[in-house]
Design an enzyme around this catalytic site. Structure first.
Site, PDB file in Angstrom:
ATOM      1  N   LYS A  60      46.105  44.315  44.061  1.00 25.28           N
ATOM      2  CA  LYS A  60      44.699  44.499  44.420  1.00 25.28           C
ATOM      3  C   LYS A  60      44.411  45.923  44.924  1.00 25.28           C
ATOM      4  O   LYS A  60      45.344  46.694  45.213  1.00 25.28           O
ATOM      5  CB  LYS A  60      44.318  43.469  45.484  1.00 25.28           C
ATOM      6  N   TYR A 100      37.233  34.967  39.259  1.00 31.06           N
ATOM      7  CA  TYR A 100      37.123  34.063  40.408  1.00 31.06           C
ATOM      8  C   TYR A 100      36.123  32.929  40.156  1.00 31.06           C
ATOM      9  O   TYR A 100      35.624  32.330  41.119  1.00 31.06           O
ATOM     10  CB  TYR A 100      36.688  34.841  41.647  1.00 31.06           C
ATOM     11  N   PHE A 108      32.861  32.500  50.470  1.00 33.32           N
ATOM     12  CA  PHE A 108      33.480  33.828  50.432  1.00 33.32           C
ATOM     13  C   PHE A 108      33.551  34.416  49.019  1.00 33.32           C
ATOM     14  O   PHE A 108      34.115  35.499  48.820  1.00 33.32           O
ATOM     15  CB  PHE A 108      34.895  33.776  51.020  1.00 33.32           C
ATOM     16  N   ARG A 136      54.537  32.779  42.848  1.00 34.15           N
ATOM     17  CA  ARG A 136      53.744  32.369  44.010  1.00 34.15           C
ATOM     18  C   ARG A 136      54.606  32.331  45.269  1.00 34.15           C
ATOM     19  O   ARG A 136      54.165  32.704  46.360  1.00 34.15           O
ATOM     20  CB  ARG A 136      53.132  30.990  43.754  1.00 34.15           C
ATOM     21  N   THR A 142      48.658  32.536  51.350  1.00 36.41           N
ATOM     22  CA  THR A 142      47.429  33.326  51.222  1.00 36.41           C
ATOM     23  C   THR A 142      47.167  34.127  52.486  1.00 36.41           C
ATOM     24  O   THR A 142      46.754  35.293  52.427  1.00 36.41           O
ATOM     25  CB  THR A 142      46.238  32.395  50.924  1.00 36.41           C
ATOM     26  N   ARG A 153      53.531  39.386  50.726  1.00 34.81           N
ATOM     27  CA  ARG A 153      52.438  39.402  51.711  1.00 34.81           C
ATOM     28  C   ARG A 153      52.981  39.434  53.136  1.00 34.81           C
ATOM     29  O   ARG A 153      52.411  40.089  54.012  1.00 34.81           O
ATOM     30  CB  ARG A 153      51.541  38.182  51.504  1.00 34.81           C
ATOM     31  N   ASN A 163      45.223  40.852  51.263  1.00 35.11           N
ATOM     32  CA  ASN A 163      46.569  40.287  51.077  1.00 35.11           C
ATOM     33  C   ASN A 163      47.294  40.840  49.840  1.00 35.11           C
ATOM     34  O   ASN A 163      48.186  40.208  49.285  1.00 35.11           O
ATOM     35  CB  ASN A 163      46.533  38.751  51.055  1.00 35.11           C
ATOM     36  N   HIS A 166      47.672  39.193  43.813  1.00 34.49           N
ATOM     37  CA  HIS A 166      47.256  37.879  43.286  1.00 34.49           C
ATOM     38  C   HIS A 166      48.226  37.468  42.201  1.00 34.49           C
ATOM     39  O   HIS A 166      48.754  38.307  41.466  1.00 34.49           O
ATOM     40  CB  HIS A 166      45.838  37.957  42.699  1.00 34.49           C
ATOM     41  N   GLU A 177      43.881  33.611  32.652  1.00 36.44           N
ATOM     42  CA  GLU A 177      43.775  34.932  33.257  1.00 36.44           C
ATOM     43  C   GLU A 177      44.407  36.018  32.379  1.00 36.44           C
ATOM     44  O   GLU A 177      43.891  37.139  32.297  1.00 36.44           O
ATOM     45  CB  GLU A 177      44.419  34.917  34.645  1.00 36.44           C
TER      46      GLU A 177
END
Length: 200
Positions: A60, A100, A108, A136, A142, A153, A163, A166, A177
């Site tokens: 990100k 998203y 959010f 993951r 998260t 993270r 964070n 993704h 995706e």
């Protein structure tokens, strides 16, 4: 005085004085059938027993600005996963909204879209055995403060809204995706020589 060719001294015949044919300099040494030197196995995509998957992972804008691109990619490479797609993207609002879309009903959602569009994103596609679930785990929870310090993270983030990375949460999500962020020709089919040292 006798002058002539000297004969070699006589030796008693003894098993220890006999040169084994396999050690004779006139012939190559015998090779044990189970210890023969074989060429390395030819490189192949992955063993047939492996559950081969692909996942979408994005570094990100916060991680890009903090100079964490190399650190995150290194985690996946050292794990043994294969990178088949990589590019630096400045997401548009429609791209971020589509990415998203499943969270559109959440309060959010607007801030997620805004943040993803705030800077460059490193889009990646990784391939390997059970890569969706394992990626993951490598990311951590998260909320970075709830992540194990050994995860990405847990090591590089503090706040939920920053964070750093993704990754797809399911195989079906990964397929959607990957298709959203990459054109088919941007995904490279290749077989690293290291696969034989990673998979049985």
């Amino acid at each position: 005085m006798f002058v002539g060719t000297l004969a070699p001294p006589s030796r008693r015949h003894h098993p220890h004085n006999t040169i084994h044919p396999a050690l004779s300099p006139c012939r190559p040494p015998l090779t044990h059938p189970l210890r023969s030197h074989r060429a390395p196995r030819p490189c192949r995509a992955l063993p047939l027993t492996c559950r081969v998957e692909r996942t979408f992972t994005a570094i990100k804008p916060d991680a890009v600005n903090r100079g964490l691109i190399g650190e995150i990619i290194t985690r996946f490479e050292r794990k043994g996963y294969k990178l088949v797609g990589l590019k630096l993207v400045r997401p548009t609002q429609p791209l971020a909204e589509t990415h998203y879309a499943e969270l559109a009903s959440k309060p959010f959602y607007p801030s997620l879209v805004q943040f993803l569009c705030s800077g460059p994103v490193v889009a990646m596609c990784w391939e390997g055995k059970d890569v969706v679930r394992t990626a993951r785990k490598m990311l951590g929870a998260t909320n970075p403060l709830e992540s194990d310090p050994s995860t990405i993270r847990g090591a590089y983030a503090i706040d939920v809204g920053r964070n750093v990375v993704h990754s797809s949460d399911a195989v079906s999500t990964a397929e959607r995706e990957i298709a959203l962020w990459f054109r088919p020709e941007e995904l490279v089919e290749w077989a690293p020589t290291s696969l034989q040292w990673i998979y049985e």
